[in-house]
Design an enzyme around this catalytic site. Structure first.
Site, mmCIF file in Angstrom:
data_model
loop_
_atom_site.group_PDB
_atom_site.id
_atom_site.type_symbol
_atom_site.label_atom_id
_atom_site.label_comp_id
_atom_site.label_asym_id
_atom_site.label_seq_id
_atom_site.Cartn_x
_atom_site.Cartn_y
_atom_site.Cartn_z
ATOM 1 N N SER A 134 0.811 -1.219 0.000
ATOM 2 C CA SER A 134 0.000 0.000 0.000
ATOM 3 C C SER A 134 0.843 1.268 0.000
ATOM 4 C CB SER A 134 -0.913 0.000 1.227
ATOM 5 O OG SER A 134 -0.139 -0.021 2.409
ATOM 6 N N LYS A 173 3.942 9.983 3.851
ATOM 7 C CA LYS A 173 3.937 11.093 2.899
ATOM 8 C C LYS A 173 4.599 12.323 3.509
ATOM 9 C CE LYS A 173 0.150 9.899 -0.160
ATOM 10 N NZ LYS A 173 -0.212 8.598 0.455
#
Lengths: 214, 214
Positions: A134, A173
């Site tokens: 993922s 991120k």
DNA sequence: ATTGACATAGTACACTTGTTCTGATAATTT
DNA sequence: AAATTATCAGAACAAGTGTACTATGTCAAT
């Protein structure tokens, strides 16, 4: 193959690593007994036999302190290595585990020994094992080890491990706080950034490194 | 300052170094006694006291095998990190540098010290610094350090650093030899494999790890 | 020759430490 | 529920091990 270690066996193994990191000589059965708060030497002996059978260490019979760590465990006898606890997994579908500083000295966790340049000299570094595909947009694959620095508040631009509450999704991120929203930018510049409400983001640590073995 | 050691003290010190190099735990007084052919344990104890007073070692009283080498002597007990030379860069537009084993001990290269588990215990490991974003499909980004094992012939399934001669392109992909063609499969399963002529592929090493710091 | 510091020998003791034994408890399987 | 396995508890023994003690030997300076 190697069976999973029981909690007590993991505790003993980590205690031996820690002991040898500090002392330059291995612990005795009774050192382990008191260090791991085990009631009997025979229990230590019993579990040491298992650890030996499973290949984690070798014992020289009839020799005091005759314990020799094998395989990856041997690295803990090296000086100048930082032992980093692997406190859990990071995957899309499950929440990020808490990393309480108090637990880091516990012997309950598996750990990896890393050279200082990988931990940036930080003390409060822990690791998560990535499960699943993922996080390919962060250039992180299945099985990779993500090194995280425990922080209070991320700075703009930091790559962070974030938990998106509504999506029930863990992600890696770059973090940018913009008012009451947070823009999350993937490391892979071919992917698009996303913007979510700040209250919806729970940051658990700043990514300081990624380690992959194959 | 340190007085010169007597021959016997030198013998004992060397024996301890040798013993710890082989055994991962220090010798006992009686190990030293028999190893150095000394008639009495008290002689060993006597000389150990001197070695301690002169700063060559430290003893933990009342602890079996409680000997710790100090100073330069301690170096012999350290299992060294594996020093891996960073022999060059890997980028899409430029050829892969050769990795001659003879050059690895040269001082011309920068190097990184890695724990053994990252190099899989291999001796012939070198590293390349990735330049540019051309290998994101291998989950490798700009600035990453790719650890390569020098090999003669890759096995099917190995992730290798390959140079595609006609495209003048360096790439990291899983290697599959199929007749006179080579199928190169990206780590990122969302990307498509490519198939090229075997003669067009030059493999420079097998990828054993990736290290990223940020 | 005497002294005194240094070094070696032999021995013995007390504590350390690996091991073993019997039994109990917990977890798992049948 | 019964049986089996895994794990733990407590105690004791025997060997390992650090240390202390006394005696002896060496060797240079006096």
């Amino acid at each position: 193959m190697k069976r999973p270690l029981s909690k007590r066996q993991q505790t003993i193994l980590n205690y031996i690593k820690d002991f040898m990191g500090n002392n330059s000589y291995p612990p005795t059965v009774r050192d382990i007994q008191t260090g791991c708060e085990i009631s009997s030497t025979s229990v230590v002996d019993y579990n040491l036999q298992i650890l030996q059978r499973e290949g984690y260490l070798q014992r020289r019979r009839e020799v005091s302190r005759g314990i020799e760590l094998l395989g990856e465990s041997a690295a803990s006898t090296l000086r100048n290595l930082i032992s980093v606890p692997v406190v859990g997994n990071i995957a899309a579908g499950e929440p990020l585990p808490l990393a309480n500083t108090e637990q880091w000295n516990d012997t309950d966790f598996d750990s990896v020994d890393l050279p200082p340049f990988l931990t940036k000299g930080k003390e409060n570094v822990f690791a998560l094992r990535v499960k699943g595909e993922s996080m390919v947009d962060a250039l992180v694959g299945d099985g990779d080890l993500v090194l995280l620095e425990s922080i209070d508040q991320p700075q703009n631009g930091d790559m962070v491990a974030a938990w998106l509450k509504d999506r029930e999704e863990a992600t890696l991120k770059h973090f940018f706080l913009e008012g009451d929203k947070v823009k999350l930018v993937p490391a892979n510049s071919y992917m698009q950034p996303i913007t979510v409400a700040a209250a919806n983001v729970s940051v658990r640590g700043r990514v300081v490194g990624v380690v992959r073995t194959m």
